[in-house]
Design an enzyme around this catalytic site. Structure first.
Site, PDB file in Angstrom:
ATOM      1  N   HIS A 155      17.584  -9.609   8.786  1.00  0.00           N
ATOM      2  CA  HIS A 155      18.805  -9.732   7.996  1.00  0.00           C
ATOM      3  C   HIS A 155      20.044  -9.140   8.657  1.00  0.00           C
ATOM      4  CE1 HIS A 155      16.928 -11.497   4.488  1.00  0.00           C
ATOM      5  NE2 HIS A 155      16.023 -10.541   4.456  1.00  0.00           N
ATOM      6  N   GLN A 164       4.510  -8.224   5.090  1.00  0.00           N
ATOM      7  CA  GLN A 164       5.409  -8.112   3.940  1.00  0.00           C
ATOM      8  C   GLN A 164       5.025  -9.117   2.871  1.00  0.00           C
ATOM      9  OE1 GLN A 164       9.398  -7.069   4.795  1.00  0.00           O
ATOM     10  NE2 GLN A 164      10.259  -8.145   3.035  1.00  0.00           N
ATOM     11  N   GLU A 221       6.105 -10.823  -0.460  1.00  0.00           N
ATOM     12  CA  GLU A 221       7.374 -11.020  -1.156  1.00  0.00           C
ATOM     13  C   GLU A 221       7.485 -12.381  -1.839  1.00  0.00           C
ATOM     14  OE1 GLU A 221      10.592 -10.692   1.650  1.00  0.00           O
ATOM     15  OE2 GLU A 221       9.343 -11.370   3.308  1.00  0.00           O
ATOM     16  N   SER A 251      12.797  -7.632  -3.777  1.00  0.00           N
ATOM     17  CA  SER A 251      13.934  -8.518  -4.071  1.00  0.00           C
ATOM     18  C   SER A 251      13.531  -9.985  -3.982  1.00  0.00           C
ATOM     19  CB  SER A 251      15.088  -8.218  -3.115  1.00  0.00           C
ATOM     20  OG  SER A 251      15.607  -6.925  -3.343  1.00  0.00           O
ATOM     21  N   ASP A 252      12.961 -10.377  -2.832  1.00  0.00           N
ATOM     22  CA  ASP A 252      12.527 -11.768  -2.700  1.00  0.00           C
ATOM     23  C   ASP A 252      11.387 -12.084  -3.651  1.00  0.00           C
ATOM     24  OD1 ASP A 252      14.404 -12.464  -0.873  1.00  0.00           O
ATOM     25  OD2 ASP A 252      13.100 -12.397   0.864  1.00  0.00           O
TER      26      ASP A 252
END
Length: 246
Positions: A34, A135, A137, A162-163
């Site tokens: 990101h 991760q 997500e 968040s995702d």
């Protein structure tokens, strides 16, 4: 496992790594997913981390073999691989990041191998010490989290709330559905005797999840720490101005 804490690095500055190396953090994570880190910038951040005695992980932008190999050859302490949705994907990541149990491409010349000074056997051993975190997500990944965590060669799971929230149709990481998913992922990591990582905005938020078994916290970022420090200075200045006006 012992709780470890670090921060995300969003700014392409080795000087920040150098400063953080004086602060007692356990690690820092270059956020190449990101933030604007190209291969040369990642290399410089890892070099700075080694000089400062601060282990540098890389959150890679994707799970392609070349992407994983590049960060590992540079000497990353570990990888945070985003969007791991299945045990099959996790197993493929292991194949591409391990020498002993996989098919990671070998060269004795990169930093991880001491620029050719270690010999092949020692370079392979050190290469396989890199920590690989998957991760979790998405809703699909939550349903697979037990199998992902149990994948041999995966050292831990990392919860991307968040995702995950967006994936299951929630607008906040604090809704009951997201908290339930988070608890399930933590339990899966504990059952597999693996690291359980997650991002939290503050130490206070981390303190809510540590009793559940999370033990690898990314707490804020260089940007958030800078912003908070600047706000504190600005608040002091505002207070002084009000005092003089009175």
């Amino acid at each position: 496992m012992t709780v470890q804490c670090g921060i995300f690095l969003k700014t392409t500055s080795p000087h920040i790594v150098e400063v953080l190396g004086t602060c007692g953090l356990d690690f820092a994570v270059v956020d190449a997913e990101h933030a604007p880190f190209d291969r040369a910038a990642i290399d410089l951040m890892i070099l700075a981390g080694r000089a400062a005695g601060l282990p540098i992980f890389v959150r890679v932008p994707d799970d392609r073999h070349s992407t994983l190999l590049s960060a590992l050859d540079m000497g990353a302490a570990g990888l945070l691989v985003p969007h791991v949705d299945s045990a099959a994907q996790a197993a493929e990541i292991v194949r591409n990041t391990r020498f002993s149990t996989g098919q990671r491409g070998y060269s004795g010349g990169p930093r991880y191998a001491g620029y050719g000074s270690l010999g092949m056997a020692e370079a392979l051993r050190r290469g396989d010490e890199a920590v690989i975190l998957a991760q979790i997500e998405s809703g699909l990944a939550v349903e697979e989290c037990e199998a992902i965590a149990a994948t041999p060669g995966i050292d831990g799971v990392f919860i991307g709330r968040s995702d995950l929230s967006l994936s299951i149709g929630e607008a906040s990481a604090s809704t009951p559905a997201v908290i339930a998913a988070t608890r399930r992922i933590i339990a899966a990591g504990i059952a597999a005797n693996k690291r359980v990582g997650m991002f939290v905005a503050s130490p206070e938020e981390g303190a809510k999840f540590a009793p559940l078994g999370a033990d690898w916290f990314v707490i804020g970022s260089d940007q958030s720490i800078l912003r908070q420090g600047a706000r504190n200075v600005a608040a002091f200045a505002t207070q002084q101005k009000k005092g003089h006006a009175a």
